[in-house]
Write a protein that holds these residues in place. Structure first.
Motif, PDB file in Angstrom:
ATOM      1  N   LEU A 321       0.824  -1.449  -0.056  1.00 49.58           N
ATOM      2  CA  LEU A 321      -0.031   0.077  -0.039  1.00 49.58           C
ATOM      3  C   LEU A 321       0.866   1.249  -0.016  1.00 49.58           C
ATOM      4  O   LEU A 321       0.303   2.358  -0.357  1.00 49.58           O
ATOM      5  CB  LEU A 321      -1.048  -0.222   1.245  1.00 49.58           C
ATOM      6  CG  LEU A 321      -1.879  -0.966   1.349  1.00 49.58           C
ATOM      7  CD1 LEU A 321      -2.891  -0.923   2.648  1.00 49.58           C
ATOM      8  CD2 LEU A 321      -2.828  -1.090  -0.014  1.00 49.58           C
ATOM      9  N   GLY A 322       2.072   1.133   0.097  1.00 42.26           N
ATOM     10  CA  GLY A 322       2.925   2.282   0.233  1.00 42.26           C
ATOM     11  C   GLY A 322       2.878   2.950   1.620  1.00 42.26           C
ATOM     12  O   GLY A 322       2.150   2.909   2.523  1.00 42.26           O
ATOM     13  N   LEU A 323       3.974   3.977   1.705  1.00 45.28           N
ATOM     14  CA  LEU A 323       4.148   4.663   3.048  1.00 45.28           C
ATOM     15  C   LEU A 323       3.529   6.091   3.099  1.00 45.28           C
ATOM     16  O   LEU A 323       4.322   6.970   3.269  1.00 45.28           O
ATOM     17  CB  LEU A 323       5.326   4.680   3.414  1.00 45.28           C
ATOM     18  CG  LEU A 323       6.046   3.205   3.829  1.00 45.28           C
ATOM     19  CD1 LEU A 323       7.762   3.225   4.270  1.00 45.28           C
ATOM     20  CD2 LEU A 323       5.241   2.530   4.781  1.00 45.28           C
ATOM     21  N   ILE A 324       2.372   6.300   2.543  1.00 49.90           N
ATOM     22  CA  ILE A 324       1.735   7.588   2.283  1.00 49.90           C
ATOM     23  C   ILE A 324       0.296   7.333   2.401  1.00 49.90           C
ATOM     24  O   ILE A 324      -0.355   6.470   2.062  1.00 49.90           O
ATOM     25  CB  ILE A 324       2.148   8.170   1.070  1.00 49.90           C
ATOM     26  CG1 ILE A 324       1.614   9.507   0.864  1.00 49.90           C
ATOM     27  CG2 ILE A 324       1.608   7.389  -0.095  1.00 49.90           C
ATOM     28  CD1 ILE A 324       2.135  10.505  -0.200  1.00 49.90           C
ATOM     29  N   GLN A 325      -0.382   8.274   3.142  1.00 53.63           N
ATOM     30  CA  GLN A 325      -1.826   8.078   3.011  1.00 53.63           C
ATOM     31  C   GLN A 325      -2.586   8.454   1.705  1.00 53.63           C
ATOM     32  O   GLN A 325      -1.743   8.806   0.605  1.00 53.63           O
ATOM     33  CB  GLN A 325      -2.423   9.400   3.843  1.00 53.63           C
ATOM     34  CG  GLN A 325      -1.624   9.484   5.328  1.00 53.63           C
ATOM     35  CD  GLN A 325      -2.604   8.466   6.310  1.00 53.63           C
ATOM     36  OE1 GLN A 325      -3.504   7.606   5.939  1.00 53.63           O
ATOM     37  NE2 GLN A 325      -2.540   8.528   7.508  1.00 53.63           N
ATOM     38  N   ASP A 326      -3.736   7.869   1.339  1.00 56.95           N
ATOM     39  CA  ASP A 326      -4.261   7.930   0.246  1.00 56.95           C
ATOM     40  C   ASP A 326      -4.917   9.239   0.168  1.00 56.95           C
ATOM     41  O   ASP A 326      -5.008  10.069   0.929  1.00 56.95           O
ATOM     42  CB  ASP A 326      -5.047   6.659   0.245  1.00 56.95           C
ATOM     43  CG  ASP A 326      -5.242   6.024  -1.234  1.00 56.95           C
ATOM     44  OD1 ASP A 326      -5.030   6.846  -2.161  1.00 56.95           O
ATOM     45  OD2 ASP A 326      -5.734   4.686  -1.433  1.00 56.95           O
ATOM     46  N   SER A 327      -5.883   9.190  -1.095  1.00 55.76           N
ATOM     47  CA  SER A 327      -6.395  10.360  -1.345  1.00 55.76           C
ATOM     48  C   SER A 327      -7.589  10.538  -0.481  1.00 55.76           C
ATOM     49  O   SER A 327      -8.202  11.890  -0.536  1.00 55.76           O
ATOM     50  CB  SER A 327      -7.035  10.556  -2.816  1.00 55.76           C
ATOM     51  OG  SER A 327      -7.767   9.592  -3.124  1.00 55.76           O
ATOM     52  N   GLY A 328      -8.185   9.580   0.101  1.00 58.36           N
ATOM     53  CA  GLY A 328      -9.591   9.962   0.659  1.00 58.36           C
ATOM     54  C   GLY A 328     -10.829   9.654  -0.264  1.00 58.36           C
ATOM     55  O   GLY A 328     -11.908   9.597   0.549  1.00 58.36           O
TER      56      GLY A 328
END
Length: 559
Positions: A321-328
């Motif tokens: 999923l990666g180390l960053i929040q998604d767009s929501g």
């Protein structure tokens, strides 16, 4: 066909020298030659019969040959009376014989006779032998083979040409073929010993057939129920995982199942099986941080109450999923309306891939809308309950970054707190060497911020670090993507894109006419280094913005 022969002595003076006639030539005084082969006869195949001819005058030579029909050994033959062995025939046949007579005076006369041969078929003899298993009695799952290879046709030139197997009684069996020389089936699962009875019918090349019966004793299994939980699987967290015990075996073919999770290794993870009483069921793979092995047991029970168990393992791996929040974003759209996220014409939208697509299954450390995961911290960077209304910082539990939380309405500029949300700054940032980055613009003190030094960003950073705010002195301006990770594009209410539960006290848009926040990225537009990127927390847009202008600042640090 029957033919009437005219004896030579009845017509001797009337007939001239030709087949079947005799007499004398009145001018020469020579007797005409004649021959009679007799009536047509009927005989059995392989029997011995006699052919004889009556001739006149005597003393000549008689020879026999075959005109048509099956071959008869020994021909041509000579003699007024001969013994013949009827050939072995597959069906009733006719042999036409011709007999020639060479009289002493040189005349030649002929006659014909037909022998009708009746076929006498001997029926084939069926023989059944069990050829598999090669040793001992068959058990469950053994291949049982019955062979008719020893069946025979007693006719010398006969052969067995057809086989037909029929099951007369016993348990239901499945056969590879019932018209071959061998019959094969798999020993079934039985709870009692049973006899399977078969009939073999063999047919010979003269369409004669006979049958025999044969029984095979099939033994009961040691275990009347065999549970099959399925092979080990590998799945990714949030996948739908199938559990299937439908290949289990019982004597009746009927059974029920009960699934339960029995163990896990790697991470303490409990799943919810959707329908544990179904043989084929599923569960949604939970959120895991490391590869985790889940074990499941199925109990299979037949209608008679016999049961057995089996286990299977599902190896779960973390999703990339990666180390960053998604767009929501949790909904998918075409050019104008909301659509199903499975629409192939608009693939791989934010709501269909990444962290937000599995938001309902994430095992969050803290809280947050959609896939966002934040934890509130006090002034010492200690964790607070998710329900806390007073907090100083917020930790992003996806990438570990700690964000500054602003104060609100602490006064009127420039008489505000250092961390008041309404303070705004020109883009002025120092490099590691201490010199300002190219294009940095310093602004007057006590104008858009409460600092007595200046209202450039570096002044604000230095003041926050000097206070060891939230337990750290490494506060800095966020990068473009770090700041972007805070923006929730799926928010349907409110005037900005930050979650107010974790990022309260944003200034009113009317103060500067925008909600621009500085990033650490200078815009390299080919002309100058006088602009840096801002992100608009009101619209979600980005913009290369003159560093001499002022914008809001939200600091970040690593733990």
């Amino acid at each position: 066909m029957q033919r009437t022969k005219i004896l030579p002595f009845l017509l001797g003076l009337l007939l001239v020298a030709c087949g079947g006639g005799g007499g004398s030539d009145s001018e020469t005084g020579t007797e005409n030659a004649s021959i009679n082969a007799g009536e047509d006869i009927t005989v059995l195949e392989k029997s011995v019969f006699t052919l004889s001819a009556l001739v006149s005058p005597s003393g000549g030579t008689v020879s026999w040959q075959i005109l048509s029909g099956p071959n008869v050994e020994g021909f041509p033959l000579e003699g007024m009376e001969i013994e013949v062995t009827a050939p072995d025939v597959k069906s009733d046949s006719e042999v036409a014989f011709k007999v020639d007579y060479l009289a002493p005076n040189g005349q030649v006369v002929s006659d014909q006779v037909s022998v009708f041969i009746t076929s006498q078929n001997q029926l084939p003899i069926p023989v059944v032998t069990q050829t598999l298993p090669s040793e001992g009695q068959s058990q469950y799952l053994d291949i049982v083979e019955l062979s008719a290879a020893e069946s025979l046709d007693p006719d010398e030139n006969g052969q067995v040409v057809g086989y037909l197997w029929e099951q007369l009684s016993g348990p239901t069996l499945s056969f590879n073929s019932t018209t071959e020389q061998t019959l094969q089936f798999v020993h079934p699962l039985l709870v009692t010993n049973q006899a399977a009875k078969f009939r073999l019918t063999v047919t010979d090349d003269e369409d004669g057939s006979t049958s025999t019966e044969y029984s095979v004793t099939l033994l009961k299994a040691d275990k009347p129920v065999i549970a099959e939980a399925g092979e080990t699987q590998t799945a990714i967290e949030f996948d739908t995982v199938m559990l299937d015990a439908s290949q289990s075996k019982t004597a009746s073919g009927q059974f029920s199942c009960l699934w339960q999770q029995i163990a896990q290794t790697g991470q303490n993870t409990t799943v919810t099986i959707s329908e544990p009483n179904k043989c084929a069921t599923e569960f949604v793979a939970p959120d895991v941080d490391v590869t985790t092995a889940l074990s499941f047991q199925v109990t299979v029970t037949d209608p008679n109450g016999y049961s057995a168990t089996d286990t299977t393992t599902v190896n779960l791996e973390p999703k990339a999923l990666g180390l960053i929040q998604d767009s929501g974003l949790s909904k998918c759209y075409d050019a104008s309306t909301e659509i199903d996220c499975d629409d192939v014409d608009y693939p791989e939208q934010d709501a269909d891939i990444g962290r937000d697509s599995v938001a309902d299954f994430l095992d969050k450390v803290g809280q947050g809308r959609a896939a966002f995961d934040y934890t509130k911290l006090n002034e010492f960077a200690d964790e607070l309950p998710d329900t806390a209304s007073q907090f100083s910082c917020v930790r992003d539990n996806v990438n570990g970054l700690i964000w500054e939380v602003k104060l609100s309405e602490t006064g009127t500029l420039p008489n505000t707190d250092t961390r008041d949300g309404v303070n705004h700054y020109t883009w002025y940032v120092d490099q590691v060497s201490g010199a300002a980055y190219p294009g940095s613009v310093i602004s007057p003190a006590n104008t858009t911020c409460p600092s007595d030094s200046s209202c450039g960003i570096q002044t604000f950073i230095d003041e926050v670090n000097a206070s060891n705010f939230c337990g750290g002195s490494n506060w800095r301006l966020p990068t473009y993507f770090e700041l972007l990770s805070l923006m929730d594009f799926g928010r349907e209410t409110g005037s900005h894109m930050l979650d107010p539960d974790f990022f309260p006290n944003l200034p009113d848009v009317s103060a500067l006419g925008h909600l621009y926040y500085w990033t650490a990225q200078t815009s390299v537009d080919g002309r100058s280094l006088s602009q840096a990127f801002i992100l608009d927390m009101q619209t979600g847009n980005d913009l290369a913005y003159p560093k001499a202008n002022t914008a809001y600042v939200r600091l970040v640090r690593t733990p």
